[in-house]
Design a protein around this motif. Structure first.
Motif, PDB file in Angstrom:
ATOM      1  N   THR A 226      -0.425  14.484   0.128  1.00 13.06           N
ATOM      2  CA  THR A 226      -0.479  13.196  -0.614  1.00 13.06           C
ATOM      3  C   THR A 226       0.778  12.333  -0.181  1.00 13.06           C
ATOM      4  OG1 THR A 226      -1.401  13.896  -2.759  1.00 13.06           O
ATOM      5  CG2 THR A 226      -0.328  11.781  -2.842  1.00 13.06           C
ATOM      6  N   THR A 238       0.207   3.484   9.443  1.00 17.84           N
ATOM      7  CA  THR A 238      -0.780   4.144   8.726  1.00 17.84           C
ATOM      8  C   THR A 238      -1.909   4.866   9.262  1.00 17.84           C
ATOM      9  OG1 THR A 238      -0.617   2.027   7.182  1.00 17.84           O
ATOM     10  CG2 THR A 238      -2.354   3.796   6.420  1.00 17.84           C
ATOM     11  N   ARG A 250      -4.628  12.740   0.825  1.00 20.51           N
ATOM     12  CA  ARG A 250      -4.797  11.413   0.240  1.00 20.51           C
ATOM     13  C   ARG A 250      -3.694  10.761   1.041  1.00 20.51           C
ATOM     14  NH1 ARG A 250      -3.086   9.673  -5.738  1.00 20.51           N
ATOM     15  NH2 ARG A 250      -4.219   7.737  -5.530  1.00 20.51           N
ATOM     16  N   VAL A 252      -2.268   6.760   0.844  1.00 24.20           N
ATOM     17  CA  VAL A 252      -2.212   5.528   0.103  1.00 24.20           C
ATOM     18  C   VAL A 252      -1.607   4.436   0.864  1.00 24.20           C
ATOM     19  CG1 VAL A 252      -1.964   4.305  -2.237  1.00 24.20           C
ATOM     20  CG2 VAL A 252      -2.444   6.688  -2.066  1.00 24.20           C
ATOM     21  N   GLN A 265      -8.252  -2.000   6.438  1.00 21.82           N
ATOM     22  CA  GLN A 265      -9.362  -1.267   6.121  1.00 21.82           C
ATOM     23  C   GLN A 265     -10.371  -1.333   7.472  1.00 21.82           C
ATOM     24  OE1 GLN A 265     -10.476  -2.893   2.494  1.00 21.82           O
ATOM     25  NE2 GLN A 265     -10.164  -1.145   1.468  1.00 21.82           N
ATOM     26  N   ASN A 275      -9.577   8.782   5.233  1.00 21.01           N
ATOM     27  CA  ASN A 275      -8.785   9.291   4.042  1.00 21.01           C
ATOM     28  C   ASN A 275      -7.760   8.141   3.572  1.00 21.01           C
ATOM     29  OD1 ASN A 275      -7.356   9.607   6.135  1.00 21.01           O
ATOM     30  ND2 ASN A 275      -5.969  11.218   5.099  1.00 21.01           N
ATOM     31  N   ILE A 276      -8.142   6.997   3.813  1.00 20.46           N
ATOM     32  CA  ILE A 276      -7.033   5.934   3.447  1.00 20.46           C
ATOM     33  C   ILE A 276      -7.385   5.181   2.244  1.00 20.46           C
ATOM     34  CG2 ILE A 276      -5.830   3.874   4.069  1.00 20.46           C
ATOM     35  CD1 ILE A 276      -5.991   4.784   7.221  1.00 20.46           C
ATOM     36  N   GLU A 277      -6.670   5.029   1.291  1.00 17.08           N
ATOM     37  CA  GLU A 277      -6.854   4.051   0.175  1.00 17.08           C
ATOM     38  C   GLU A 277      -5.920   3.008   0.378  1.00 17.08           C
ATOM     39  OE1 GLU A 277      -6.318   6.281  -3.508  1.00 17.08           O
ATOM     40  OE2 GLU A 277      -7.182   8.368  -2.761  1.00 17.08           O
ATOM     41  N   THR A 278      -6.429   1.910  -0.052  1.00 17.13           N
ATOM     42  CA  THR A 278      -5.460   0.629  -0.160  1.00 17.13           C
ATOM     43  C   THR A 278      -5.297   0.192  -1.505  1.00 17.13           C
ATOM     44  OG1 THR A 278      -7.493  -0.739   0.167  1.00 17.13           O
ATOM     45  CG2 THR A 278      -6.388  -0.149   2.200  1.00 17.13           C
ATOM     46  N   ARG A 279      -4.042  -0.016  -1.858  1.00 13.74           N
ATOM     47  CA  ARG A 279      -3.654  -0.608  -3.161  1.00 13.74           C
ATOM     48  C   ARG A 279      -2.529  -1.722  -2.975  1.00 13.74           C
ATOM     49  NH1 ARG A 279      -6.926   2.456  -4.195  1.00 13.74           N
ATOM     50  NH2 ARG A 279      -7.144   4.218  -5.735  1.00 13.74           N
ATOM     51  N   ARG A 290       2.605   5.830 -10.552  1.00  9.32           N
ATOM     52  CA  ARG A 290       2.499   6.890  -9.383  1.00  9.32           C
ATOM     53  C   ARG A 290       3.839   7.641  -9.086  1.00  9.32           C
ATOM     54  NH1 ARG A 290      -0.569   2.689  -8.731  1.00  9.32           N
ATOM     55  NH2 ARG A 290      -2.958   2.802  -8.127  1.00  9.32           N
TER      56      ARG A 290
END
Length: 402
Positions: A226, A238, A250, A252, A265, A275-279, A290
Motif C-alpha cells: 500500500t 506516481t 494499492r 493512492v 488518470q 492500480n492507481i486511486e486518486t484522492r 488513513r
C-alpha cells in the motif's frame, strides 16, 4: 541550433513576453502559440530551445540588448535579436526599434563574459543564497544550472523493457542511449518529436528527468504494498511507482487540485497503470482517516524549484526569494502531518527539487528532533554539476514506533 525564420522569431517574442508579463508556464504558452500552426517538430524545438536560452539567462540577454530587466516583458524583439547575435547569426528584421548595434553588442558581450553572474544568468539574490547555503560547491552548481537541460525519458516497464524501447527509438532514427546507473532512464540526444512516436502513443515511456527517477527508485516499493504519493500533481512519479509495483497492490495518488488528478488518470490509462486511486485532499480529515495505513509514502513537497532551473528558470525572476520562508513552513507542516500515514516499519521518502539544505537536510533534522519514532536511513542530494541531471534531494525515513 540554426538561425530562426522571422515567423519563429516572432513566436519566441510572443512566448517570452507572455511568460514574463502573465507568469504563465512555458508549456502553456507554447501550446497557445503552436496551436493551429503547421510547424515541424524540429521547428518547434528551435523555438523552445531559443526561448529557454533567453529565459534561463534573462539578465544576460537584457544586458546584451540594453534592456532593463523589469522591462523585459515588453522587449522580446530586442532579446531575440541579442540571442541571434550571440549565436553569430544575423538579426531577424522584426521592426526597426529592435535592431541592435553590433559594435555596442560586442562591447557588452566582453563585459558579460567577464562577469560570472551575468554570463551564467544568476540574479544577485540567488547567488547570495546559494553561496550561504552551499559554500564552495555553489559556483559549480550555478554554472551547471545555466546550461540547457538534457532530454531524458523513463521506460514504462509495465509495457516494455529499456532494451526494446531503445531499439524501437533507434529504428526511428532517434539518437538515444541508456543512462548509466539509472536503470529506467534513456537520454535523447537530438530534437526528435517523441510525443508523435508510436512508442509514446503505446505508453512505452514518459518524459522524466533521470534525477527524478532516482528519487522514486529510492523508495524501494514492491508489488502488493500500500503506497501513498501525497503531492502527486499530474503523476510523473506516481506512474513510476505503479511500474515498480507491477500493477499489484494499492497506489493512492493525492493532491489538493482536482485538475491535476484528472490529468494523472488520463496518463495512467495510457501507461496501463490500473492500480492507481486518486484522492483529492479536501481537509486534514483526508489524511487522518488513513493514519498508519501506508507501507511506503512519497512526500514530494512544494519547494523553491532551485534544482530545476535549467528546465524551469522563472523561479529566478519571480518572487521565489520572498516565498522561501513560507515554503519551508509548508514543507515542515506537510512532513509532520502526512508522515502519520505511515505504518510502523513503513518507509517514506521526503523529496524536493531543490539543492538548498534549508529545504532539505535541515527540514529532515528538525522533523527527527521532534519525532523520536522516526529514523533516517539515508539521504542524498542529486547535484546538477556532478550528474548533469536536474537537482533533487531525497531522505529515506523509517517509522520505528507508533
Amino acid at each position: 541550433m540554426s538561425v530562426l525564420t522571422v515567423f519563429q522569431a516572432e513566436l519566441v517574442v510572443s512566448v517570452v513576453e507572455l511568460v514574463l508579463s502573465q507568469r504563465m508556464a512555458t508549456d502553456r504558452a507554447y501550446a497557445k502559440f503552436f496551436a493551429g500552426q503547421s510547424l515541424s517538430a524540429m521547428q518547434k524545438a528551435q523555438v523552445t530551445t531559443s526561448t529557454g536560452d533567453i529565459l534561463r539567462r534573462l539578465n544576460l540577454f537584457c544586458f546584451l540588448a540594453d534592456v532593463p530587466l523589469e522591462q523585459a516583458h515588453e522587449n522580446g524583439a530586442k532579446l531575440i535579436a541579442a540571442w541571434h547575435l550571440l549565436q553569430g547569426y544575423e538579426q531577424p528584421l522584426l521592426h526597426k526599434r529592435a535592431v541592435l548595434s553590433p559594435l555596442e553588442f560586442n562591447d557588452r558581450l566582453l563585459q558579460a563574459k567577464a562577469t560570472p553572474l551575468l554570463w551564467q544568468g544568476c540574479p544577485t539574490w540567488l547567488d547570495e543564497l546559494g553561496a550561504s547555503q552551499l559554500g564552495e560547491q555553489w559556483p559549480k552548481e550555478r554554472a551547471a544550472l545555466a546550461e540547457r537541460a538534457r532530454r531524458y525519458i523513463r521506460v514504462n516497464e509495465l509495457k516494455t523493457t529499456r532494451e526494446d524501447l531503445l531499439g524501437d527509438l533507434i529504428k526511428q532514427g532517434i539518437n538515444a542511449e541508456p543512462v548509466t546507473n539509472v536503470a529506467t532512464a534513456i537520454q535523447i540526444n537530438d530534437q526528435a518529436s517523441l510525443f508523435s512516436s508510436n512508442a509514446y502513443q503505446q505508453g512505452w515511456f514518459e518524459q522524466q528527468d533521470a534525477g527524478s527517477q532516482c528519487v522514486v527508485q529510492a523508495l524501494d516499493v514492491k508489488p502488493g504494498m500500500t503506497v501513498f504519493d501525497t503531492c502527486a500533481g499530474t503523476g510523473g512519479k506516481t506512474l513510476q511507482l505503479a511500474a515498480m509495483m507491477r500493477g499489484k497492490g494499492r497506489l493512492v495518488a493525492m493532491d489538493i487540485e482536482q485538475w491535476k488528478l484528472d490529468k494523472l488518470q488520463l496518463r495512467a490509462k495510457r501507461a496501463g497503470a490500473f492500480n492507481i486511486e486518486t484522492r483529492l485532499i479536501e481537509s486534514s480529515k483526508t489524511i487522518k482517516r488513513r493514519k498508519l495505513s501506508a507501507d511506503r509514502l512519497l512526500l514530494d513537497v512544494p519547494c523553491s524549484g532551485l534544482g530545476v532551473l535549467k528546465r524551469k528558470p522563472m523561479a529566478k525572476w519571480h518572487d521565489t526569494a520572498e516565498r522561501l520562508d513560507a515554503l519551508t513552513q509548508l514543507q515542515a507542516d506537510i512532513l509532520q502531518r502526512y508522515s502519520q500515514l505511515l505504518k510502523v516499519s513503513g518507509i517514506m521518502i521526503y523529496a524536493t527539487c531543490s539543492i538548498l539544505p534549508q529545504e532539505n537536510g535541515d527540514q529532515v533534522r528538525q522533523f527527527l528532533a521532534n519525532n523520536s519514532n522516526f529514523l533516517l536511513l539515508e539521504d542524498q542530494t542529486i547535484s546538477p554539476s556532478e550528474t548533469g541531471f536536474d537537482g533533487f534531494y531525497w531522505a529515506k525515513i523509517v517509522r520505528i514506533d507508533a
